[in-house]
Scaffold this active site. Structure first.
Site, PDB file in Angstrom:
ATOM      1  N   LEU A   1      37.616  44.270  37.811  1.00 41.35           N
ATOM      2  CA  LEU A   1      38.288  44.486  36.424  1.00 41.35           C
ATOM      3  C   LEU A   1      37.219  45.314  35.699  1.00 41.35           C
ATOM      4  CD1 LEU A   1      38.621  40.755  35.166  1.00 41.35           C
ATOM      5  CD2 LEU A   1      40.466  42.331  35.731  1.00 41.35           C
ATOM      6  N   ASP A   2      37.652  46.058  34.977  1.00 39.99           N
ATOM      7  CA  ASP A   2      36.831  47.174  34.021  1.00 39.99           C
ATOM      8  C   ASP A   2      35.860  46.546  33.464  1.00 39.99           C
ATOM      9  OD1 ASP A   2      38.268  49.249  35.065  1.00 39.99           O
ATOM     10  OD2 ASP A   2      39.745  49.356  33.257  1.00 39.99           O
TER      11      ASP A   2
END
Length: 238
Positions: free
Chosen positions: A106-107
């Protein structure tokens, strides 16, 4: 006689990382067999006979597999270490007592559902395109995308010369200048959701993953985690 196995498969089975990530570690020279640095993908080893090391530490099979669902906060990176000194997601599951790695990514500024485990085979299954594991996100976007724009996302848009797979999209709530949209897709291309909304002219302001398949984040507080059982794991692939 113990059967030989590929090095990356052994690393994954020992919980170092998924098989794909293990291949990256090998190519970067971070893995040794009997004291010799290996950078090729074709190496096979004999478990219990060959000494395997990752970053100087011996790699042995885990005593048990552990599966965790974390509600990742913004500001944490989904890597095992960070040269910039940013906080890493594994620091949030230290109480588990096992060395876990995140399944996928996930960023930095993206929140929500993140599975961590020491089971490389399960990680590979979740991430491999052939299994088409659905992941659902809630995206708060600028403006109010109309039906035609949302239909583009459902049917597929071209990102970096490749069309995205069909997705499910629905509007959750309209605000004065923003819209909360739920999008479900099984691909895992880098920054895919953000790029998709950028293409239709409605950039993402905030992004949160809320489920893998039918395994929902529910009311799990941000920064907290829960241990998954076999029933939970089965929900991932529904």
């Amino acid at each position: 006689m113990t059967e030989k196995v590929r090095l990356q498969k052994y690393l994954a089975s020992c919980g170092v990382a998924s098989r794909r990530k293990a291949e990256e570690y090998i190519s970067h020279g971070r893995v040794k067999i009997n004291g010799q640095t290996i950078i090729s993908m074709g190496e096979k080893i004999t478990p219990g006979e060959d000494l395997i090391q990752f970053d100087g530490k011996n790699v042995v099979p885990p005593e048990e597999f552990v599966y965790v669902l974390l509600n990742k906060p913004a500001g944490y990176v989904t890597t095992l270490s960070d040269p910039q000194g940013r906080p890493i997601v594994t620091s949030l599951v230290k109480d588990i007592g096992h060395r876990l790695f995140p399944v996928g990514r996930l960023d930095l500024d993206t929140e929500g559902a993140l599975i961590l485990t020491n089971d490389g085979s399960l990680a590979q299954k979740i991430q491999h395109p052939s299994h088409k594991t659905n992941k659902t996100y809630q995206a708060l976007v600028q403006g109010h995308p109309g039906k035609s724009k949302l239909r583009q996302l459902e049917e597929g848009v071209v990102i970096e010369e490749k069309i995205t797979a069909p997705a499910k999209v629905k509007v959750v709530k309209h605000y004065q200048k923003q819209t909360l949209v739920e999008i479900t897709l099984h691909e895992g291309r880098k920054r895919q959701v953000k790029k998709m909304f950028e293409l239709i002219g409605n950039p993402v302001i905030q992004l949160k993953r809320i489920s893998y398949g039918k395994l929902h984040l529910g009311k799990l507080p941000t920064g907290k985690h829960k241990i998954l059982n076999s029933r939970d794991l089965n929900k991932i692939f529904l």
